[in-house]
Scaffold this motif. Sequence first.
Motif, PDB file in Angstrom:
ATOM      1  N   LEU A  22     -23.642 -16.765 -52.874  1.00  0.00           N
ATOM      2  CA  LEU A  22     -22.987 -16.588 -51.746  1.00  0.00           C
ATOM      3  C   LEU A  22     -22.432 -17.854 -51.072  1.00  0.00           C
ATOM      4  N   LEU A  23     -23.221 -18.811 -51.397  1.00  0.00           N
ATOM      5  CA  LEU A  23     -22.924 -20.330 -50.830  1.00  0.00           C
ATOM      6  C   LEU A  23     -21.761 -20.590 -51.751  1.00  0.00           C
ATOM      7  N   LEU A  24     -21.812 -20.325 -52.948  1.00  0.00           N
ATOM      8  CA  LEU A  24     -20.441 -20.869 -53.764  1.00  0.00           C
ATOM      9  C   LEU A  24     -19.211 -19.832 -53.316  1.00  0.00           C
ATOM     10  N   ASP A  25     -19.401 -18.856 -53.033  1.00  0.00           N
ATOM     11  CA  ASP A  25     -18.291 -17.995 -52.823  1.00  0.00           C
ATOM     12  C   ASP A  25     -17.556 -18.401 -51.567  1.00  0.00           C
ATOM     13  N   THR A  26     -18.543 -18.740 -50.404  1.00  0.00           N
ATOM     14  CA  THR A  26     -18.077 -19.408 -49.320  1.00  0.00           C
ATOM     15  C   THR A  26     -17.371 -20.655 -49.507  1.00  0.00           C
TER      16      THR A  26
ATOM     17  N   LEU B 143     -13.476 -21.584 -48.388  1.00  0.00           N
ATOM     18  CA  LEU B 143     -12.965 -22.764 -47.623  1.00  0.00           C
ATOM     19  C   LEU B 143     -11.977 -23.500 -48.295  1.00  0.00           C
ATOM     20  N   ARG B 144     -11.888 -23.685 -49.541  1.00  0.00           N
ATOM     21  CA  ARG B 144     -11.125 -24.534 -50.246  1.00  0.00           C
ATOM     22  C   ARG B 144      -9.850 -23.886 -50.555  1.00  0.00           C
ATOM     23  N   SER B 145      -9.529 -22.490 -50.306  1.00  0.00           N
ATOM     24  CA  SER B 145      -8.636 -21.812 -50.800  1.00  0.00           C
ATOM     25  C   SER B 145      -7.295 -22.058 -50.215  1.00  0.00           C
TER      26      SER B 145
ATOM     27  N   VAL C 216     -18.979 -20.388 -42.298  1.00  0.00           N
ATOM     28  CA  VAL C 216     -20.092 -20.664 -42.661  1.00  0.00           C
ATOM     29  C   VAL C 216     -21.471 -20.094 -41.978  1.00  0.00           C
ATOM     30  N   GLU C 217     -21.212 -19.940 -40.590  1.00  0.00           N
ATOM     31  CA  GLU C 217     -22.490 -19.430 -39.954  1.00  0.00           C
ATOM     32  C   GLU C 217     -22.559 -18.101 -40.205  1.00  0.00           C
ATOM     33  N   ARG C 218     -21.471 -17.290 -40.602  1.00  0.00           N
ATOM     34  CA  ARG C 218     -21.559 -15.995 -40.845  1.00  0.00           C
ATOM     35  C   ARG C 218     -22.481 -15.841 -42.326  1.00  0.00           C
TER      36      ARG C 218
END
Length: 341
Positions: free
Chosen positions: A307-311, A315-317, A328-330
Amino acid sequence: MKLTPRDADAFFRKPDPKAAGLLIYGEDTMRVAMKRQEVVANLTGPAADEEMRITRLNGADLRRDPAALLDAVKATGFFPGARAVVVEEAGDGATDALKAALDDWREGDATIVATGGSLAAKSALRKLFEGSKRAFAAALYNNPLTRSEIEAELKRAGIAEVGRDAMGALEVLGRDLTPGDFRMTLEKIALYKLNDSSPLSVAEVELNAPASFESDVDDVFNILAEGRTDEIAPVMQRLSGQGVTPVTLLIMGTRHFRMLYTLVSAPGGPVQGIGRLRPPVFGPRRDRILRQAQGWRLDRLEAALELLLDTDLTLRSAGQKAPAFALVERTFVRLAYLARR
């Protein structure tokens, strides 16, 4: 003569009274100043300032008045005992004055202690001291404080009784702080322990350690790992106000959950795995991390890391338009619910 780091530490603790001079140089001015203070104190004794056995000159002034150094080295004091001439902020411009004083130095004269910044290998000042048979040069690097340096600082601060775990916590602190900040922290601890003869504890080290933004960031990961969903929003607002970026939160969050994954996947379980963490953790923080690891299953930690990696990738897309902090909060809320299952 050039001193190795080990020989330099020995010289600082017990200066050779027959040495004509010492050059201490390095990028960290506070580290240089501390070592200069140490060697001068060990050379001249505790009452040297009151007995006017220490003369202080500035390296830049020697260009205008080079004879001032030799006059100070040869001067006879009113009180008996070793004398020192400290030349601060010495650079290549002070080389000629220092060379004349070293060449004319005789046993019984004041010892020259010069300090400089980051001197290149081709520096004339470095070459003077490194090539001298009666003077020494010591380079100071921005390495973490060693165990012996920490013990010397403890002795200087008057802290005699230190628990084993507390010493480990101080070593970790010595890796994170500059020597000057570490010394100030020990002075704060010494005041806290005034009239308290009990051994220094980890909790007391943590209580007096400088606050950092990382400790605030750690709060949110403790909240996530312990499933306290109702506390996420307030701490995220505080971190946003401090200027912590969403990417930083994801990087540090990944580090925290990887640590938990390491503990849970350890052959002997979290209890054995926590002893292998590098850098090590101590005291209440160790107990808290251990409790967190014991509350997670391996498959849920794998899901949390995914989940952290997907987020992070979102963000970087290039086409990402949603507010980064909200994303990030979600993610953090979903992590906390994973912990509560």
